[in-house]
Design a protein around this motif. Structure first.
Motif, PDB file in Angstrom:
ATOM      1  N   LEU A   1       0.822  -1.212   0.000  1.00  0.00           N
ATOM      2  CA  LEU A   1       0.000   0.000   0.000  1.00  0.00           C
ATOM      3  C   LEU A   1       0.855   1.261   0.000  1.00  0.00           C
ATOM      4  CD1 LEU A   1      -2.938  -0.974   2.370  1.00  0.00           C
ATOM      5  CD2 LEU A   1      -3.072  -0.419  -0.063  1.00  0.00           C
ATOM      6  N   VAL A   2       2.008   1.210   0.659  1.00  0.00           N
ATOM      7  CA  VAL A   2       2.928   2.350   0.609  1.00  0.00           C
ATOM      8  C   VAL A   2       3.382   2.581  -0.835  1.00  0.00           C
ATOM      9  CG1 VAL A   2       5.232   3.164   1.249  1.00  0.00           C
ATOM     10  CG2 VAL A   2       3.697   2.254   2.999  1.00  0.00           C
ATOM     11  N   ALA A   3       3.641   1.484  -1.559  1.00  0.00           N
ATOM     12  CA  ALA A   3       4.011   1.614  -2.974  1.00  0.00           C
ATOM     13  C   ALA A   3       2.888   2.267  -3.768  1.00  0.00           C
ATOM     14  CB  ALA A   3       4.350   0.242  -3.552  1.00  0.00           C
ATOM     15  N   VAL A   4       1.644   1.883  -3.478  1.00  0.00           N
ATOM     16  CA  VAL A   4       0.505   2.517  -4.148  1.00  0.00           C
ATOM     17  C   VAL A   4       0.448   4.007  -3.821  1.00  0.00           C
ATOM     18  CG1 VAL A   4      -2.017   2.580  -4.287  1.00  0.00           C
ATOM     19  CG2 VAL A   4      -0.830   0.381  -4.252  1.00  0.00           C
ATOM     20  N   CYS A   5       0.732   4.351  -2.574  1.00  0.00           N
ATOM     21  CA  CYS A   5       0.716   5.763  -2.169  1.00  0.00           C
ATOM     22  C   CYS A   5       1.819   6.549  -2.879  1.00  0.00           C
ATOM     23  CB  CYS A   5       0.885   5.881  -0.656  1.00  0.00           C
ATOM     24  SG  CYS A   5      -0.546   5.325   0.292  1.00  0.00           S
TER      25      CYS A   5
ATOM     26  N   MET B   1      -0.069   7.376   3.432  1.00  0.00           N
ATOM     27  CA  MET B   1       1.256   6.800   3.568  1.00  0.00           C
ATOM     28  C   MET B   1       1.822   7.042   4.957  1.00  0.00           C
ATOM     29  SD  MET B   1       4.690   7.414   1.251  1.00  0.00           S
ATOM     30  CE  MET B   1       5.031   9.038   1.913  1.00  0.00           C
ATOM     31  N   ALA B   2       1.607   8.251   5.491  1.00  0.00           N
ATOM     32  CA  ALA B   2       2.075   8.533   6.850  1.00  0.00           C
ATOM     33  C   ALA B   2       1.413   7.605   7.865  1.00  0.00           C
ATOM     34  CB  ALA B   2       1.791   9.996   7.206  1.00  0.00           C
ATOM     35  N   GLY B   3       0.105   7.375   7.708  1.00  0.00           N
ATOM     36  CA  GLY B   3      -0.578   6.455   8.613  1.00  0.00           C
ATOM     37  C   GLY B   3      -0.023   5.046   8.524  1.00  0.00           C
TER      38      GLY B   3
END
Length: 500
Positions: free
Chosen positions: A261-265, A287-289
């Motif tokens: 999900l970070v990659a998606v962000c 991404m911060a979350g």
């Protein structure tokens, strides 16, 4: 919003490349056995290197990337050394803010180095980095910049085939009238107040207020632009916090889905940055979350605090831009529209000269510059056409100006395409039409209220083969300029009336 144009799939390619670069930086840090804090630092450093380095040539981009450690490493050391000394830390952070914004006077390189310096201070607060961690933080940042450079300049050198459009030269000014100087004081004041108020809300997460105030001043030039950007940042944060509650909290830091999900962000940050600041901030907030989840400190209260600190930073930025050396939206709009109109004339004159057989005439650079200037005009007029703007008449006029300038750009593009055809001809009607375009531009930029009715376009020579399309584009440009004179010349109190 969802179907914004992406010529050449440039945004898609740079976004995909960013995911590879950031992922490679994190993978290198993990393979080298660095801590989670260092890995996150490396990933963020790679993201910044790929996001902020926007020089006009690949060579300049490479030099700027190589200079990033010179801006980031001293700040990283300073921030970790002052971690437990609150007054000195705060004073140092405010000084970094001023220097980082002031550096923008040196163009894209100064802009990138200033952001990188600020974000290295910010990241140490975000991760609560300590002096003992400094060696591995240096190693992580060094590996990250190497990975980002390898992906950008070797693995996927997009800019070698598609050079980035040159940013328009900044508006002139001296002393406190100079944009970068004025904005340095505005941003410093906003961040200083945001720091103080943010610490009242939280002694641990106050830096979000400072970060919000800082980023609101990036790529803005007037009071209206800054206020709109602050609104969009708060809106993006609200939606991002909601997404964090629904996505990041249930994941609870699970490594694999969080990494995906970070990659998606990261992809979302790069893909939406050019078209929607709110969507970009949504991706940043989510991404911060997710990163907080990896660090094991995520809970709903933290996300709510993130929203509160963002609101504080936005309010501080709004107050600073209104009270500290303010520049009205009127003045900024006036300057950018004048530059766009002069560029229309330059492109037209060069195209006509090319059709007349001049071997040195080249309208293409002027047409490319016009596209970047129109993007800047849209940004300057954004406060007036914003859905929440209460000034309906001004909104209508601003919308009309944007539409007619787009018409001018379309006719200029067509004219340049015709001029590039070696078989295109020329006759006296083209010169006459070009003269009328020049007269129209001069009338508007000189502040005259009305344009004279264009004279009949009679030819003094036989029409040349192929001159018909060029003449049609010039006549279309005349019509657009004649119509543009009305919104630009109506109601002197309107914020975008061009003055002498």
């Amino acid at each position: 919003m969802f179907v914004a144009p992406d010529p050449g799939r440039l945004r898609l390619r740079t976004s995909a490349r960013a995911v590879i670069g950031v992922g490679g930086a994190v993978a290198l840090a993990e393979l080298c056995g660095l801590s989670l804090t260092a890995s996150i630092t490396g990933g963020l450093a790679a993201l910044l290197a790929l996001f902020t380095v926007t020089d006009a040539t690949v060579r300049r981009q490479a030099v700027t990337t190589a200079l990033l450690p010179a801006a980031g490493f001293p700040v990283l050391a300073l921030a970790t050394a002052l971690h437990g000394v609150t007054p000195l830390r705060d004073a140092a952070f405010v000084l970094v803010v001023f220097c980082g914004v002031y550096a923008r006077r040196w163009g894209p390189r100064g802009h990138a180095l200033g952001i990188f310096a600020f974000m290295n201070f910010f990241i140490t607060q975000f991760l609560h980095a300590l002096p003992a961690q400094l060696p591995e933080l240096y190693a992580a940042v060094g590996l990250a910049l190497a990975a980002a450079a390898a992906v950008r300049f070797l693995l996927w050198p997009i800019e070698r085939r598609t050079p980035p459009p040159a940013a328009p030269a900044p508006l002139p000014g001296r002393g406190l009238a100079r944009h970068t100087t004025r904005q340095a004081f505005q941003a410093t004041a906003a961040c200083a107040v945001a720091l103080a108020v943010g610490q009242v809300l939280s002694e641990d997460r106050w830096y979000w207020a400072v970060g919000t105030a800082w980023w609101i001043f990036v790529n803005t030039a007037s009071r209206g632009e800054t206020l709109v950007r602050g609104f969009r940042r708060v809106l993006g944060t609200v939606v991002g916090v909601a997404a964090g509650v629904l996505i990041a909290i249930p994941l609870d830091g699970a490594p694999v889905p969080t990494a995906l999900l970070v990659a998606v962000c990261v992809f979302g940050i790069f893909y939406t940055a050019a078209v929607s600041y709110s969507w970009m901030i949504l991706a940043v907030t989510l991404m911060a979350g997710l990163l907080y989840g990896l660090l094991g400190v995520l809970d709903p209260g933290l996300l709510v605090l993130r929203l509160e600190e963002t609101a504080v930073g936005a309010v501080c930025a709004a107050l600073a831009v209104v009270l500290v050396l303010p520049v009205t939206t009127h003045a900024t709009n006036d300057a950018w529209i004048q530059r766009a109109l002069h560029c229309v004339h330059a492109a037209t004159a060069q195209a006509t000269a090319r059709l007349a057989g001049s071997p040195t005439a080249d309208p293409a650079p002027h047409a490319a510059e016009l596209e970047t200037l129109l993007a800047r005009v849209r940004m300057a007029l954004a406060p007036l056409v914003h859905p929440l703007s209460p000034f309906r008449a001004r909104k209508a006029r601003a919308g009309q100006v944007i539409a007619l300038l787009d018409d001018c750009a379309r006719e200029v593009r067509g004219l340049v395409a015709v001029a590039a055809d070696p078989d295109a001809g020329h006759d006296a009607r083209l010169a006459a039409a070009c003269w009328r375009v020049e007269a129209a531009v001069q009338a508007m930029t000189a502040g005259e209220r009305e344009l004279e009715e264009p004279a009949a376009a009679g030819a003094t020579a036989s029409p040349a083969v192929g001159s018909g399309p060029a003449l049609a584009h010039l006549q279309g440009l005349e019509r657009a300029l004649a119509e543009l004179a009305t919104p630009l010349g109506s109601d002197p109190k309107a914020p975008f009336v061009i003055s002498a």
